[in-house]
Write an enzyme that holds these catalytic residues in place. Sequence first.
Site, PDB file in Angstrom:
ATOM      1  CD  GLU A 210      -3.293  -0.856   0.087  1.00  0.00           C
ATOM      2  OE1 GLU A 210      -3.309   0.118   0.207  1.00  0.00           O
ATOM      3  OE2 GLU A 210      -3.678  -1.953  -0.267  1.00  0.00           O
ATOM      4  CB  CYS A 244      -1.435   6.953   1.689  1.00  0.00           C
ATOM      5  SG  CYS A 244      -2.552   6.043   2.486  1.00  0.00           S
TER       6      CYS A 244
END
Lengths: 489, 440
Positions: A210, A244
């Site tokens: 990720e 993110c």
Amino acid sequence: MSREQQAVARARKAFETGRSRSLEHRIRQLKNLQRLFTERQKEISDAVKKDLSKSEVGTQLYETLGLEGEINLTIRKLKEWAAPRPAEKNLLILADTAYIKPEPLGVVLIIGAWNYPWAVTIKPLIGAIAAGNAAVVKPSEVCVHTAKVMEDLLPLYIDKELYPVVTGGVPETQELLCQRFDHIFYTGNSTVGKLIMEAAAKHLTPVTLELGGKSPCYIDKNCDISIACRRITWGKYTNCGQTCIAPDYILCEPSIQDQVIEEVRKSIKDFYTDNPKNCADYGRIINQRHFKRIMALMEDSTVAAGGENNESDCYIAPTVLRDVKPEAKVMQEEIFGPLLPILPVSGVDEAIKFINKREKPLALYVFASDDKVIKRMTDETSSGGLLANDCLVHYSVSSLPFGGVGNSGMGCYHGKFSFDQLSHLRGCLIKKLKMEGLNSMRYPPHTPEKLGWARFFILKTVDLGWLGRMALLAILVTVAAVVLQNYFL
Amino acid sequence: MSSPPSPSPTRWFKTLRRDLHKPRFETVLSELVLVKNEALHAINNLKKWMQPQHVERNLSTTLDACLVVGEPLGVVLIIGTWCSPVHACLVPLVGAIAAGNCAVISPSVCTSHTAKLLQQLIPLYLDNECFHVILASTNDLLEVVELKFDHVFFIGNREEGSKMAQAAARTFTPVTLLLTGKNPCYVDQHCDNAMAAQRIAWARFHNAGQSMVAPDYILCHADIKERLVQALKCCLMQFYGSDPRESRSFGRIVNLEVFNCTRNMLWRSGKVAVGGQVIEAEKYIAPTIMTEVVESDPIMQQEVFGPVLPVLTINSVDEATAFINKQEKPLCVYAYSNNKKVISEVMSKTSSGSFCSNDCVLQSLMVLLPFGGVGASGMGSCHGRYSFDTFSHRKSCLLRSTRFECVTYLRYPPYEDRNPSLMAWASTLSQKSQGWCQIL
């Protein structure tokens, strides 16, 4: 043996006893994990406040509430997810049983990140436990206090042999990566992600990465700019931009740039007051290194709002940059901070071209009231996820897979996707030692006749649904005929 | 969209006969028909697979559209293997095309005639710009991988697989690996030995034993070993006659390297119970069954790519599963028994890419079951829908409107004191009904 080797060896031994496999065990562990969040909220929040200057409410809202929801969903659905999944059959195996059986992989390594230390470290752990694995948890060393709290508290609630916490920095992580795992789950940046993938490849260990990237945010001139900017402001400056999936930069037409800046400025004031430095709900940059990095990004762009900073406090005000050029420093790497560059583009065509020239991002945002614009963005660009008319919230929908593509990562998780990602879905065909006549067509010596039969059985697709419907129709017709005959004729 | 292989199957038969001495029947069934099947399945289901999937919503997204959209990855690299040279390249290619990608295909150069035939035929049927065939050795391919693809699909052995994975990691490329290993086959004392032998013999000796999914070794009860070996011997006689060298249904080894390797394993392990003849000039190894094989023998140290079947004895199911679990996770685990509990035990106590009871190989040919490895036998899967998913990116899309801002205000700062209790209340509601925090 090093501490890391010992932890992994113990986890593997514990996995081999088979105790992590039973549904009861998995649910019990998940319920214990749930209790951790209800009973130890204060210690968790205090540590996060020391690490990230996040308020208690912020910690609950952005970290632990989501985890509690994920645990509840997993406990409720685990039986269904773990059950064998029947596969459709063809003529050749009509009399047999075919299904896909989810199985644990073994020992999983979970490497967390510092920006949402609980959310990104524990969410994969929930999936690992649910899938019946053992898991070594390595929280980010950047969040010193949170890592300590995890190290102290997790063993008190969940099986400490099956799910050990290993703290430490780069040397400890490297030592862990020398060990063999059955899956590695990493959240963080692409530089480290690549190193992890290479280390994993030596052992043929699959990975879920990720990562991040520059998530573009296109604002169409025909949309409610005030609400759009409000949502973007929230998405951008939460956690001081250290998310993110924060909207990294805005693409909009020059005619609305001033309005966008004004609306963002207004929303910043509403959320964080005139002086965000003194606002409890506004965070700080994680450390000096990142502070300096982000400040350097601003150097060759024009500040339209904010810009104030204080190095000793790692404070950077919510900042907007205008008329940013594609070659500007701020456009060369993921910002991961409270700078919002606006790049003027001539319209959706140029925006799409611009986005496609760059690496595939983790998230893509489009604000428009015209569905056609949204459809074009969806069809003509690629990203981990896409969100129209809002920011961040797709993360909270557990039925949507969350993950990247290309440079923004590989694999996905959340809800059932976590379970599937950390399971092996084994194809199973259960036959009997009967009906050998059917098999004889495949045995040598080979004849054209046998070949004909083999082709028939393999190539003929049977729509069992259609057959079923035909059978039902036949039955209904027969019943109708019988009824008609007996009662009306 | 791909079309089925050349309208002239004779060319395929001749080519595969030159490379592997493959019997015509096997070429049709294990190569051409399987590819055709995959293509037809994809054509019939593509519209369904391409549809965006609407997913379950929570309270806060009730008015929104939550969907998962499948997207092509871009340019994919497909590296095939020599044991099923046509099938290994074209089955994944069907998935790549179905998912909307472009592809570079690299058939194995070990089966050079088949590779050249694919290189000639593919441009005649598929878009020349989107699909290319290259002929390259494994070392060259490691450099090719570093040219940057959006996915690499590799079928081969473990050593090569690890090198491919490392090369792919250097360019951040996701991979699917189907890696060969030793597929165990457990035969219980309670089973019809004759029928089991027939199925095992077919699986082991078709394509002269050169198959990724054939049973690599047998673990059988000491009590039934003799009967099983005798039954296998009868099957071999039935299938290939008294001299398999004369049989048109029996193949040859692909090249001298594999031939020598298999022959050395045969000569340095256990005892030959059936077969054992080798003729180097023809790359011929007779269908061979070995007994008195122990774990440390060369034949148990690496995968067997030839018509040699070692039979090891054990005394219980537990001993069998313990033996299997000492080895690396294989592509397939097979178990033969009339007793459902025994089947269940072997299945639950072992791990492998796939599992089949009372038969072999078939589970790897089904379009409707995922075929892949786990652990040392690989990662990812293919066949049917699974190929489509392998070569797609599932993009999550949440499409909201800018109405109903009054509902979303609760998430905005300032987080006053009233908010935590409000949120706690809201999330208690949510935990009872759906999922996470509703007010977002």
